[in-house]
Design a protein around this motif. Structure first.
Motif, PDB file in Angstrom:
ATOM      1  N   PHE A   1       0.847  -1.202   0.000  1.00 14.21           N
ATOM      2  CA  PHE A   1       0.000   0.000   0.000  1.00 14.21           C
ATOM      3  C   PHE A   1       0.877   1.244   0.000  1.00 14.21           C
ATOM      4  N   GLY A   2       1.902   1.202   0.843  1.00 16.14           N
ATOM      5  CA  GLY A   2       2.837   2.316   0.910  1.00 16.14           C
ATOM      6  C   GLY A   2       3.574   2.510  -0.400  1.00 16.14           C
ATOM      7  N   VAL A   3       3.922   1.394  -1.057  1.00 13.23           N
ATOM      8  CA  VAL A   3       4.606   1.492  -2.346  1.00 13.23           C
ATOM      9  C   VAL A   3       3.700   2.187  -3.356  1.00 13.23           C
ATOM     10  N   LEU A   4       2.436   1.749  -3.406  1.00 13.54           N
ATOM     11  CA  LEU A   4       1.511   2.351  -4.366  1.00 13.54           C
ATOM     12  C   LEU A   4       1.326   3.844  -4.103  1.00 13.54           C
ATOM     13  N   GLU A   5       1.278   4.209  -2.827  1.00 10.65           N
ATOM     14  CA  GLU A   5       1.157   5.618  -2.472  1.00 10.65           C
ATOM     15  C   GLU A   5       2.366   6.390  -2.928  1.00 10.65           C
ATOM     16  N   ASP A   6       3.541   5.842  -2.595  1.00  2.79           N
ATOM     17  CA  ASP A   6       4.782   6.555  -2.828  1.00  2.79           C
ATOM     18  C   ASP A   6       5.084   6.709  -4.307  1.00  2.79           C
ATOM     19  N   VAL A   7       4.755   5.655  -5.063  1.00  3.20           N
ATOM     20  CA  VAL A   7       5.058   5.655  -6.479  1.00  3.20           C
ATOM     21  C   VAL A   7       4.198   6.665  -7.238  1.00  3.20           C
ATOM     22  N   GLY A   8       3.057   7.029  -6.663  1.00  2.00           N
ATOM     23  CA  GLY A   8       2.194   8.019  -7.293  1.00  2.00           C
ATOM     24  C   GLY A   8       1.080   7.393  -8.099  1.00  2.00           C
TER      25      GLY A   8
END
Lengths: 615, 251
Positions: A342-349
């Motif tokens: 979830f954090g990856v998806l957030e961070d990646v934009g």
């Protein structure tokens, strides 16, 4: 206009800037705190204060929600506007995104008019150079008349220089307006101080100024715009070494393509599902359960022997078993595994791109792409999502979005536990649950849309930040903070719920409560009586209800049908109290109450229908 | 940023001098002196500009002679063309008198985007001389013998995917949207590239991407770039579907 401040009180330093320019990251770095920073705008929704010592000076540092202009009446910018105009800080540190200079300079022109000492902190210099843009820091400093400090917030470079520069903050050079604008300003007010002129325009009564106020502001804005563009041109050099088509720009294109986006989404969801089930539920959770919890429980049981103490500590409503161990052994590992992707998806934009993909679909629900971001946040935490709903422009959108979040958007804890229950059931159960929840959401949304007048419509417009490689350190740090937040917030609630159930049990009230709910729970839904406990507990924390259901399922107390119905009702049921209170604040208490009742009715109704037609 | 009014001014003067075959530094100085009303002082002109023009590859200095390079000549021609077409428009269509139209054309020429210039040229039927009789440099439209302007400003939604267009104006959007567009610098005069039109309109400006619903995009009017369309009508060019996949896997 400065607020009266106690003598000797430390100066307030406000971090101000356009949305998504890195203020929170800088704030975190300077204070060591952890206000959330993401890759979509308006993440910070409140002014956050923290006393900190910067280069030998005690100051109060403020992190603010992003702002695009002093006059614009957007809801999410209100708090910063109020701060800057009603309770101005002693020093402003403007975070400027070097890869989007002009928009920051436009804001800078407006901040200059406030006549507060400023420092400009030039962030995202790396991203700018990736685009082939180089900003001449000294030229910019000369043009603005304030210190300009280049920074890379991610690595922490330049932060000491920033701390030093704050001591050298200066009132910036005001923008020189063209003569005809100056004339109009003089006609409006005799005051010559820029700050006063601005406040007359922005706060002036419309009937007093007639159309003069808005028209002058329009001219002033044009002057700002012109100034920002010419300075931008003077201090920026293009190297011609643009990023070209990297892997990430191609991925970004795929995420926008009408067909490609759906493939990408399904793939992502499948991946997250597998991770949560295989690593979180089947591996980590079982590991912790087997190695830590079970031996511990046996030890405690052997120490206490049978009897009241045993029940209180490690019985079915035991403080330790229900309150503590469940949190640690069942929920925590699953959450940890969920938060990383979830954090990856957030961070990646990725999330802003979902709004393009779902815009058309959301129109059936009376919403549009603007609502995608708040609803996606609901998969993290529904209270946060409900607060984010404030951003939507019309009441209709806010109502419908909040309703759908309360009804069928499970938060991270609930997803985790629900998924681990579903993994023990045949695949059809997973498909069935998802299908029923989605169809219900669509129907309810479409129905609600009809309740509101058709002309009340928001307009979809959103910026898509570039897709970029995930910053692992940032993601892990955020996951860590989220888990800590879970432990500090959820565990006391778990314990309190366990204590409440114990108390009710001993007072004999629990049975009465179950009897009260029996017509619905047993006859309507076909579930055992103590399912009522799980439903009640969901009001405190959604995960806890799911955890109790899981326990019943693991202990083979439920048939397949019962597990399915129990799960469905729980997903659709009321969100936790925190969310309900957020709903009250955003929509008003009557609406919140109405939504709560409707959600309960729909949840139990859906469960009853499934029970009725179960073959 | 493309607008360099000072440079344009100098290029224009240099072009005039070239037409009269007086391309030396002294003539340039005299011209500016006369303009500033300070004859013979050498104070009207800035030597720094010459250096700038040389650095940008627009001018070459050969002894006493200032020669426009090919690039510089092309640019100067564009400027002269704009100026003289503007004069034609003001004189012929608006019937302005000589003193009026000269001053107006001087101001006007700086804001004329290429697309508008072409529109004016086609409208006037590709005039070859300005009201004073000086030749008007040819443009693409003259060479192609274009006789149709069509509607030069079209809604963003009618522009082919992948094209780069210039924003003409924004038609009655709500205050909130107007503010957002200004914030993202999507303002008249700026170039934007249309990334896609379905399921929502996505545009790229200065490397930032903006997505918006079709209804909003319909209110943003852009100058239709008919050169691009001519190119895409050439055989072999497919619809947006093919170009997406080729773009995805292209270098």
């Amino acid at each position: 206009m400065r607020s009266a401040r106690r003598k000797g009180a430390p100066p307030t330093v406000a971090l101000v800037g356009v949305p998504n320019c890195g203020k929170s990251l800088i704030f975190n770095r300077l204070t060591g705190k952890s206000s959330t920073s993401t890759n979509y705008p308006y993440t910070t929704s409140e002014v956050v204060e923290q006393s900190v010592n910067l280069h030998g000076r005690d100051v109060v540092l403020l992190d603010t929600p992003g702002i695009t202009g002093l006059e614009f009446r957007a809801e999410e910018e209100a708090k910063t506007r109020e701060l800057l105009r009603g309770n101005p800080p002693d020093i402003i540190v403007q975070c400027v995104d070097a890869s989007h200079l002009v928009r920051s300079l436009i804001l800078c022109a407006q901040l200059a008019d406030l006549e507060i000492p400023m420092v400009v902190c030039l962030n995202m210099v790396d991203e700018a150079s990736d685009k082939g843009l180089i900003v001449d820091r000294e030229a910019l400093s000369a043009q603005l008349g304030v210190p300009v400090v280049p920074i890379c917030a991610l690595d922490g470079r330049g932060l000491t220089d920033l701390s030093k520069a704050i001591a050298q903050a200066r009132v910036p050079r005001p923008v020189v307006y063209p003569p005809h604008v100056e004339e109009k300003l003089r006609a409006l007010t005799p005051a010559t101080a820029r700050a006063t002129q601005v406040s007359v325009i922005l706060d002036g009564e419309p009937h007093r100024n007639g159309q003069a106020g808005p028209r002058i502001w329009h001219m002033v804005l044009e002057a700002h715009h012109h100034w920002a563009r010419s300075i931008g041109a003077k201090v920026t050099r293009t190297t011609g070494l643009g990023a070209g088509r990297s892997f990430w720009t191609r991925l970004a294109d795929l995420a926008l393509h009408p067909v490609g986006a759906w493939c990408f989404l399904l793939l992502t969801v499948a991946l997250v599902y597998l991770l949560v089930v295989e690593v979180g539920a089947r591996f980590l959770s079982v590991l912790i359960d087997g190695w830590v919890v079970v031996p511990l429980v046996e030890r405690i049981a052997s120490l206490t022997g049978p009897g009241h103490l045993h029940d209180v500590l490690v019985g079915p409503y035991g403080l330790l078993t229900l309150g503590l161990f469940n949190a640690i052994a069942t929920v925590l590992p699953i959450l940890a595994v969920f938060y990383v992707p979830f954090g990856v998806l957030e961070d990646v934009g990725y999330f802003p791109r979902l709004s393009v993909q779902f815009d058309r679909l959301f129109r059936w629900l009376g919403l549009n792409g603007n609502a995608v971001l708040p609803i996606t946040l609901g998969f993290g935490c529904s209270a946060v999502a409900t607060v984010a709903v404030r951003r939507l422009e019309t009441r209709k959108e806010r109502f419908i979005a909040a309703f759908l979040i309360a009804l069928g958007v499970p938060c991270s804890g609930q997803i985790g536990v629900v998924v681990s229950i579903l993994s023990t059931l045949p695949v059809l159960a997973l498909v069935g649950t998802v299908a029923i929840v989605l169809v219900l959401q669509l129907c309810v949304g479409a129905f609600l849309a009809r309740l509101f007048p058709k002309r009340a419509k928001g307009e979809f417009m959103v910026e898509l930040p570039p897709l970029r490689a995930p910053r692992w350190k940032n993601i892990m740090l955020r996951t860590y903070h989220r888990l800590v937040e879970f432990i500090t917030e959820a565990v006391p609630l778990f314990l309190a719920s366990a204590a409440t159930l114990l108390a009710l049990h001993y007072l004999g009230l629990l049975d009465r409560l179950r009897d009260l709910l029996a017509p619905v729970v047993v006859s309507g839904l076909g579930l055992p009586r103590n399912y009522a406990d799980a439903l009640l507990v969901t009001l405190a924390r959604r995960e806890l209800g799911a955890v109790m259901l899981k326990k019943m399922s693991d202990d083979h107390l439920l048939s397949l049908e019962q597990t399915f119905v129990g799960l469905l009702v729980m997903i659709l049921f009321l969100p936790c109290l925190t969310t309900t209170m957020a709903m009250g604040r955003v929509l008003g208490w009557r609406s919140a109450a109405g939504i709560s009742i409707a959600v309960m009715a729909i949840a139990t109704g859906a469960g009853a229908v499934v029970h009725l037609f179960w073959m | 940023m493309e607008a360099h009014p000072k440079q344009d001014e100098y290029l224009e003067v240099l072009y005039h001098l070239r037409e009269r075959h007086h391309s030396d530094a002294r003539s340039l100085a005299e011209h500016f002196d006369a303009r500033e009303g300070k004859p013979g002082t050498g104070q009207g002109f800035e030597p720094g500009m010459i250096t700038q023009l040389v650095e940008q590859g627009l001018l070459a200095v050969a002894g006493d002679e200032l020669l426009l390079t090919d690039v510089g000549l092309k640019r100067a021609e564009q400027i002269i063309r704009r100026h003289r077409l503007a004069e034609r428009l003001l004189a012929d269509v608006l019937h302005m008198k000589s003193q009026e139209f000269e001053a107006a054309a001087c101001e006007f020429e700086h804001v004329l985007a290429e697309e508008i210039t072409e529109g004016i040229c086609i409208l006037l039927g590709h005039p070859r001389e300005c009201p004073h009789g000086s030749p008007i440099p040819e443009g693409q439209c003259c060479r192609a013998g274009a006789s149709r302007i069509g509607s030069a400003a079209v809604p963003l939604t009618e522009v082919p995917v992948g094209s780069t267009v210039r924003v003409a104006y924004v038609n009655a959007l709500s205050e909130a949207r107007q503010h957002q567009l200004t914030h993202f610098d999507v303002v008249p005069g700026n170039l934007i590239r249309v990334h896609q039109l379905k399921p929502a309109v996505v545009i790229v400006h200065d490397e930032s991407m903006l997505a918006m619903e079709t209804a909003v995009a319909q209110k943003i009017y852009v100058w239709r770039n008919w050169k691009e369309e001519q190119a895409s009508e050439a055989p072999g060019a497919n619809g947006s579907r093919a170009s997406f996949w080729s773009r995805l896997f292209s270098r």
